[in-house]
Design an enzyme around this catalytic site. Structure first.
Site, PDB file in Angstrom:
ATOM      1  CD1 TRP A 157      -1.996  -2.283   1.657  1.00  0.00           C
ATOM      2  CD2 TRP A 157      -3.228  -0.917   0.385  1.00  0.00           C
ATOM      3  NE1 TRP A 157      -3.138  -2.962   1.330  1.00  0.00           N
ATOM      4  CE2 TRP A 157      -3.926  -2.141   0.555  1.00  0.00           C
ATOM      5  CE3 TRP A 157      -3.813   0.092  -0.379  1.00  0.00           C
ATOM      6  CZ2 TRP A 157      -5.169  -2.380  -0.018  1.00  0.00           C
ATOM      7  CZ3 TRP A 157      -5.048  -0.140  -0.951  1.00  0.00           C
ATOM      8  CH2 TRP A 157      -5.715  -1.357  -0.769  1.00  0.00           C
ATOM      9  CB  SER A 158       4.391   1.782  -0.899  1.00  0.00           C
ATOM     10  OG  SER A 158       5.289   2.864  -1.048  1.00  0.00           O
ATOM     11  CG  ASN A 159       0.690   6.842   0.503  1.00  0.00           C
ATOM     12  OD1 ASN A 159      -0.283   6.317  -0.019  1.00  0.00           O
ATOM     13  ND2 ASN A 159       0.688   7.287   1.754  1.00  0.00           N
ATOM     14  CG  HIS A 160       8.374   5.882  -2.171  1.00  0.00           C
ATOM     15  ND1 HIS A 160       8.938   7.046  -2.622  1.00  0.00           N
ATOM     16  CD2 HIS A 160       9.218   4.884  -2.524  1.00  0.00           C
ATOM     17  CE1 HIS A 160      10.088   6.776  -3.222  1.00  0.00           C
ATOM     18  NE2 HIS A 160      10.276   5.479  -3.184  1.00  0.00           N
ATOM     19  CG  LEU A 161       6.099   1.058  -4.084  1.00  0.00           C
ATOM     20  CD1 LEU A 161       5.507  -0.347  -4.005  1.00  0.00           C
ATOM     21  CD2 LEU A 161       7.429   1.030  -4.825  1.00  0.00           C
TER      22      LEU A 161
END
Length: 299
Positions: free
Chosen positions: A69-73
């Site tokens: 669930w990475s916002n960074h990805l």
């Protein structure tokens, strides 16, 4: 729009005052630093951390790391699409391979990011040179520029210093939710003497103080600025939430008409309301909460 101009930000991001009786009855003033409005796709601190790394990449493909669930990805994938750069996301959790993608990873794939799933043991060792080299070989990305998990490195910390500089003269305390410590490290360095920064970790472990100090050491030569952490508000760990947190976020949305992202921003706001009730701040204190993200559909 694609190309370099597609990353043009709205700077400085807006600063809004929120009238909330949970703060006002203690003589406190609450401001929101709307970094979620800084760019339509690279939200908040993701823009501040990614843009310096993209510049350092010099046009090479990007490889980075994150959870499911990475916002960074998602931000890295969006940047790659906007700039026409190939991106690879190394995702924690080999068991996810072959399963239907969750909405967050589906968004990454829609932006053109190649997803490489690795087991959790390998992921924990991703910064070791031999492990990193093996991961890059497996991803066919040996010539790529590596952006660390969360985008946090010296380039990112210098990028986030501007956040603190934008808040000089406006507030006494600046609070930000933390995943890897890069935003806090830069923010604190940019504040003026007499201002302080509070980090609210969104994951368990108690390691973030050391990580933040290490980031400042590499970026500035030592610990810089007046900053501290309150480790009590992770709600079970990264990407974990509870019914209580969701109820709090919905109530904040109803009070102020502001959509509240759950994995970072809700935990930050909950922490500040709790600390206000505990008497953590003297009357007359102005507190600024940095809004680093917008709700995703699964919120």
């Amino acid at each position: 729009m694609t190309g370099p101009d597609s990353l043009a930000p709205r700077l400085p991001s807006p600063l809004h005052e929120i009238r909330d009786e949970r703060f006002e009855r203690h003589g406190l003033r609450l401001l929101l630093k709307r970094d979620d409005l800084i760019h339509p796709e690279l939200i908040g601190n993701k823009w501040r951390k990614l843009v310096p790394n993209i510049a350092a990449a010099g046009g090479r493909p990007l490889v980075t790391f994150g959870g499911a669930w990475s916002n960074h990805l998602r931000a890295t994938a969006a940047a790659g699409r906007l700039l026409g750069l190939p991106t690879t996301g190394v995702v924690r959790g080999e068991e996810l391979a072959g399963r239907p993608l969750n909405p967050s990873l589906a968004r990454c794939a829609a932006h053109g990011m190649r997803l490489q799933f690795v087991d959790r043991s390998t992921y924990r060792r991703k910064t070791e040179p031999e492990t990193l080299a093996a991961v890059l070989r497996a991803a066919d990305a040996e010539e790529a520029y590596v952006v660390p998990e969360g985008g946090s490195n010296s380039a990112a910390v210098h990028g986030c210093r501007a956040l603190g500089e934008e808040l000089r003269g406006h507030t006494d305390v600046v609070a930000v939710a933390c995943g890897t410590g890069g935003t806090l490290a830069g923010l604190a360095a940019g504040l003026a003497p007499g201002q302080s920064a509070l980090g609210v970790p969104v994951l368990r472990g108690g390691f973030l103080e050391g990580d933040t100090e290490a980031l400042q050491e590499r970026a500035f030569g030592g610990r810089t600025g007046d900053w501290s952490l309150d480790e009590r508000f992770h709600f079970g760990g990264y990407a974990r939430t509870t019914p209580e947190l969701h109820a709090f976020a919905r109530d904040f949305e109803d009070r102020h008409g502001l959509p509240v992202e759950r994995l970072y921003v809700a935990k930050l706001l909950y922490a500040l309301v709790t600390r206000a009730e505990e008497g953590a701040y003297a009357r007359g204190t102005t507190i600024t909460a940095v809004v680093t993200g917008r709700p995703f559909p699964e919120d």
